[in-house]
Design a protein around this motif. Structure first.
Motif, PDB file in Angstrom:
ATOM      1  N   THR A 174     -31.452   6.812 -13.489  1.00  0.00           N
ATOM      2  CA  THR A 174     -31.307   6.381 -14.875  1.00  0.00           C
ATOM      3  C   THR A 174     -31.971   7.392 -15.798  1.00  0.00           C
ATOM      4  O   THR A 174     -33.144   7.740 -15.613  1.00  0.00           O
ATOM      5  CB  THR A 174     -31.947   4.992 -15.104  1.00  0.00           C
ATOM      6  N   TRP A 175     -31.229   7.878 -16.770  1.00  0.00           N
ATOM      7  CA  TRP A 175     -31.765   8.777 -17.782  1.00  0.00           C
ATOM      8  C   TRP A 175     -32.417   7.944 -18.883  1.00  0.00           C
ATOM      9  O   TRP A 175     -31.840   6.952 -19.343  1.00  0.00           O
ATOM     10  CB  TRP A 175     -30.652   9.639 -18.368  1.00  0.00           C
ATOM     11  N   VAL A 176     -33.616   8.333 -19.282  1.00  0.00           N
ATOM     12  CA  VAL A 176     -34.372   7.614 -20.310  1.00  0.00           C
ATOM     13  C   VAL A 176     -34.728   8.625 -21.401  1.00  0.00           C
ATOM     14  O   VAL A 176     -35.476   9.573 -21.150  1.00  0.00           O
ATOM     15  CB  VAL A 176     -35.625   6.949 -19.728  1.00  0.00           C
ATOM     16  N   VAL A 177     -34.183   8.399 -22.596  1.00  0.00           N
ATOM     17  CA  VAL A 177     -34.151   9.458 -23.612  1.00  0.00           C
ATOM     18  C   VAL A 177     -34.627   8.968 -24.975  1.00  0.00           C
ATOM     19  O   VAL A 177     -34.227   7.895 -25.437  1.00  0.00           O
ATOM     20  CB  VAL A 177     -32.713  10.005 -23.728  1.00  0.00           C
ATOM     21  N   ASP A 178     -35.467   9.764 -25.601  1.00  0.00           N
ATOM     22  CA  ASP A 178     -35.748   9.612 -27.027  1.00  0.00           C
ATOM     23  C   ASP A 178     -35.220  10.872 -27.708  1.00  0.00           C
ATOM     24  O   ASP A 178     -35.768  11.963 -27.505  1.00  0.00           O
ATOM     25  CB  ASP A 178     -37.242   9.449 -27.294  1.00  0.00           C
ATOM     26  N   PRO A 179     -34.145  10.759 -28.485  1.00  0.00           N
ATOM     27  CA  PRO A 179     -33.521  11.965 -29.044  1.00  0.00           C
ATOM     28  C   PRO A 179     -34.423  12.730 -29.991  1.00  0.00           C
ATOM     29  O   PRO A 179     -34.415  13.970 -30.004  1.00  0.00           O
ATOM     30  CB  PRO A 179     -32.285  11.423 -29.757  1.00  0.00           C
ATOM     31  N   ILE A 180     -35.200  12.005 -30.797  1.00  0.00           N
ATOM     32  CA  ILE A 180     -36.208  12.636 -31.656  1.00  0.00           C
ATOM     33  C   ILE A 180     -37.423  11.721 -31.649  1.00  0.00           C
ATOM     34  O   ILE A 180     -37.447  10.682 -32.320  1.00  0.00           O
ATOM     35  CB  ILE A 180     -35.713  12.848 -33.097  1.00  0.00           C
ATOM     36  N   ASP A 181     -38.425  12.062 -30.859  1.00  0.00           N
ATOM     37  CA  ASP A 181     -39.661  11.293 -30.874  1.00  0.00           C
ATOM     38  C   ASP A 181     -40.575  11.912 -31.920  1.00  0.00           C
ATOM     39  O   ASP A 181     -40.897  13.099 -31.858  1.00  0.00           O
ATOM     40  CB  ASP A 181     -40.353  11.307 -29.512  1.00  0.00           C
ATOM     41  N   GLY A 182     -40.963  11.080 -32.870  1.00  0.00           N
ATOM     42  CA  GLY A 182     -41.701  11.588 -34.019  1.00  0.00           C
ATOM     43  C   GLY A 182     -40.789  11.704 -35.228  1.00  0.00           C
ATOM     44  O   GLY A 182     -40.856  12.680 -35.979  1.00  0.00           O
ATOM     45  N   THR A 183     -39.933  10.696 -35.410  1.00  0.00           N
ATOM     46  CA  THR A 183     -38.997  10.747 -36.536  1.00  0.00           C
ATOM     47  C   THR A 183     -39.721  10.782 -37.875  1.00  0.00           C
ATOM     48  O   THR A 183     -39.268  11.464 -38.811  1.00  0.00           O
ATOM     49  CB  THR A 183     -38.028   9.548 -36.494  1.00  0.00           C
ATOM     50  N   ILE A 238     -54.554   9.523 -29.494  1.00  0.00           N
ATOM     51  CA  ILE A 238     -54.470   8.069 -29.662  1.00  0.00           C
ATOM     52  C   ILE A 238     -53.214   7.749 -30.449  1.00  0.00           C
ATOM     53  O   ILE A 238     -52.921   8.380 -31.471  1.00  0.00           O
ATOM     54  CB  ILE A 238     -55.701   7.511 -30.410  1.00  0.00           C
ATOM     55  N   GLY A 239     -52.463   6.766 -29.981  1.00  0.00           N
ATOM     56  CA  GLY A 239     -51.251   6.346 -30.674  1.00  0.00           C
ATOM     57  C   GLY A 239     -51.364   4.923 -31.177  1.00  0.00           C
ATOM     58  O   GLY A 239     -52.128   4.107 -30.634  1.00  0.00           O
ATOM     59  N   CYS A 240     -50.623   4.615 -32.222  1.00  0.00           N
ATOM     60  CA  CYS A 240     -50.615   3.251 -32.754  1.00  0.00           C
ATOM     61  C   CYS A 240     -49.292   3.004 -33.457  1.00  0.00           C
ATOM     62  O   CYS A 240     -48.580   3.937 -33.836  1.00  0.00           O
ATOM     63  CB  CYS A 240     -51.784   3.018 -33.704  1.00  0.00           C
ATOM     64  N   ASN A 241     -48.962   1.746 -33.610  1.00  0.00           N
ATOM     65  CA  ASN A 241     -47.758   1.334 -34.330  1.00  0.00           C
ATOM     66  C   ASN A 241     -47.932  -0.115 -34.745  1.00  0.00           C
ATOM     67  O   ASN A 241     -48.982  -0.730 -34.487  1.00  0.00           O
ATOM     68  CB  ASN A 241     -46.512   1.529 -33.444  1.00  0.00           C
ATOM     69  N   THR A 242     -46.927  -0.687 -35.371  1.00  0.00           N
ATOM     70  CA  THR A 242     -47.064  -2.038 -35.904  1.00  0.00           C
ATOM     71  C   THR A 242     -46.964  -3.116 -34.834  1.00  0.00           C
ATOM     72  O   THR A 242     -47.079  -4.297 -35.141  1.00  0.00           O
ATOM     73  CB  THR A 242     -46.012  -2.302 -36.998  1.00  0.00           C
ATOM     74  N   GLY A 298     -45.827  10.323 -29.623  1.00  0.00           N
ATOM     75  CA  GLY A 298     -46.478  10.022 -28.355  1.00  0.00           C
ATOM     76  C   GLY A 298     -45.969  10.905 -27.231  1.00  0.00           C
ATOM     77  O   GLY A 298     -46.738  11.356 -26.376  1.00  0.00           O
ATOM     78  N   ALA A 299     -44.656  11.158 -27.211  1.00  0.00           N
ATOM     79  CA  ALA A 299     -44.090  11.999 -26.157  1.00  0.00           C
ATOM     80  C   ALA A 299     -44.687  13.398 -26.194  1.00  0.00           C
ATOM     81  O   ALA A 299     -45.042  13.976 -25.154  1.00  0.00           O
ATOM     82  CB  ALA A 299     -42.572  12.068 -26.296  1.00  0.00           C
ATOM     83  N   LEU A 300     -44.818  13.964 -27.391  1.00  0.00           N
ATOM     84  CA  LEU A 300     -45.358  15.315 -27.509  1.00  0.00           C
ATOM     85  C   LEU A 300     -46.836  15.349 -27.136  1.00  0.00           C
ATOM     86  O   LEU A 300     -47.304  16.300 -26.499  1.00  0.00           O
ATOM     87  CB  LEU A 300     -45.150  15.842 -28.929  1.00  0.00           C
ATOM     88  N   MET A 301     -47.583  14.306 -27.490  1.00  0.00           N
ATOM     89  CA  MET A 301     -48.991  14.272 -27.113  1.00  0.00           C
ATOM     90  C   MET A 301     -49.153  14.139 -25.602  1.00  0.00           C
ATOM     91  O   MET A 301     -50.090  14.691 -25.021  1.00  0.00           O
ATOM     92  CB  MET A 301     -49.727  13.170 -27.876  1.00  0.00           C
ATOM     93  N   LEU A 302     -48.240  13.430 -24.932  1.00  0.00           N
ATOM     94  CA  LEU A 302     -48.276  13.390 -23.468  1.00  0.00           C
ATOM     95  C   LEU A 302     -47.997  14.780 -22.888  1.00  0.00           C
ATOM     96  O   LEU A 302     -48.619  15.189 -21.906  1.00  0.00           O
ATOM     97  CB  LEU A 302     -47.261  12.376 -22.946  1.00  0.00           C
ATOM     98  N   ALA A 303     -47.067  15.505 -23.488  1.00  0.00           N
ATOM     99  CA  ALA A 303     -46.827  16.888 -23.050  1.00  0.00           C
ATOM    100  C   ALA A 303     -48.081  17.733 -23.247  1.00  0.00           C
ATOM    101  O   ALA A 303     -48.407  18.587 -22.407  1.00  0.00           O
ATOM    102  CB  ALA A 303     -45.651  17.481 -23.816  1.00  0.00           C
ATOM    103  N   TYR A 304     -48.800  17.499 -24.332  1.00  0.00           N
ATOM    104  CA  TYR A 304     -50.050  18.228 -24.575  1.00  0.00           C
ATOM    105  C   TYR A 304     -51.105  17.908 -23.509  1.00  0.00           C
ATOM    106  O   TYR A 304     -51.929  18.765 -23.173  1.00  0.00           O
ATOM    107  CB  TYR A 304     -50.604  17.882 -25.951  1.00  0.00           C
ATOM    108  N   VAL A 305     -51.090  16.676 -22.996  1.00  0.00           N
ATOM    109  CA  VAL A 305     -52.004  16.340 -21.897  1.00  0.00           C
ATOM    110  C   VAL A 305     -51.661  17.195 -20.679  1.00  0.00           C
ATOM    111  O   VAL A 305     -52.546  17.779 -20.037  1.00  0.00           O
ATOM    112  CB  VAL A 305     -51.930  14.840 -21.551  1.00  0.00           C
ATOM    113  N   ALA A 306     -50.374  17.280 -20.347  1.00  0.00           N
ATOM    114  CA  ALA A 306     -49.955  18.088 -19.198  1.00  0.00           C
ATOM    115  C   ALA A 306     -50.329  19.551 -19.383  1.00  0.00           C
ATOM    116  O   ALA A 306     -50.640  20.253 -18.408  1.00  0.00           O
ATOM    117  CB  ALA A 306     -48.449  17.949 -18.988  1.00  0.00           C
TER     118      ALA A 306
END
Length: 265
Positions: free
Chosen positions: A87-96, A162-166, A193-201
């Motif tokens: 299964t492909w799991v995709v966010d086309p633009i994370d950080g809209t 750190i991430g947050c949302n409503t 969040g996706a980019l910050m996870l990449a920064y962790v890697a």
């Protein structure tokens, strides 16, 4: 080579190719963002544009053309059941939100799951010309350079995302930040969040924690962090659970216990 290995290699190559193409399309929209119609979803901070939808459509069409038996879960459209076990799991633009406000901290995030486990993770940050790529057992890389986490990094001598949302009460976010600061740490939030996870890697952040994220935001990043030598909190990734939000935590092994303690408070 086993059938699974061959299937993984084929999907890994496809994911990297699609990420480059999708990133180019997203960057073109970013460069003419003043012409985009911006809509809100759950609240005024949760936005979407035609760029998100068209980039996801491109990715869906490329996957369907090459691997029609694979499932697909994206942020913008209904999920598609597959028969292949992948299964492909995709966010086309994370950080809209950064995207529409002219900031560079957004990315295209593409993961592939097999048996509920992220076995491929590719994140393309077009504004920086960076492609983070990982596959199970094959390691993680940034623009072809192998990533390996530094065991000397801790929450005290590095930065935590750190991430947050409503979905999360403001008081809970304040408690997380206060606890981290009280432990001698420091934090950043860049809107993706996706980019910050990449920064962790990549070792730029020692860890990332968000109390509520969806699979399309974190599955690619989880694969990247694991293949770079990090740890992550489990994420229910099969059946209806895959469609729901869950806590996300990924880090250098030396920071994991401290961040898990913050999560548990």
């Amino acid at each position: 080579m086993s059938m699974h290995e061959a299937g993984l290699d084929r999907r890994f190559a496809l994911a990297k190719s699609i990420a480059e193409e999708a990133g180019a399309l997203a960057l073109d929209y970013f460069n003419k963002r003043d012409t985009l119609v911006i809509e809100t979803k759950r609240d005024p901070q949760d936005v979407v544009s035609i760029a998100d939808r068209n980039v996801e459509t491109l990715i869906r069409e490329r996957v369907a053309a090459e691997l029609p038996e694979d499932g697909f879960l994206g942020e913008e459209f209904s999920p598609v059941e597959g028969a292949s076990g992948y299964t492909w799991v995709v966010d086309p633009i994370d950080g809209t939100a950064p995207f529409v406000n002219g900031m560079s901290t957004w990315c295209v995030s593409i993961a592939v799951l097999h048996g509920g486990v992220p076995v491929i993770g590719v994140i393309h940050a077009p504004c920086d010309g960076e492609v983070y790529a990982s596959a199970a057992g094959k390691g993680a890389s940034l623009n072809g350079r192998k990533l390996s986490l530094d065991p000397s990094r801790t929450i005290q001598n590095a930065i935590t995302g750190i991430g947050c949302n409503t979905h999360v009460e403001p008081e809970r976010v304040g408690q997380i930040i206060a606890t981290l600061l009280g432990m001698g740490g420091n934090f950043i939030r860049n809107g993706s969040g996706a980019l910050m996870l990449a920064y962790v890697a990549a070792g730029r952040l020692v860890g990332y924690y968000e109390p509520h994220m969806h699979a399309w935001d974190c599955m690619a990043g989880y694969c990247l962090v694991k293949e770079a030598g990090g740890d992550h909190l489990s994420f229910p990734a099969e059946g209806e659970a895959l469609l729901k939000g869950h806590p996300v935590l990924a880090s250098n092994p030396t920071a994991y216990a401290d961040l898990l303690a913050i999560h548990g408070r």
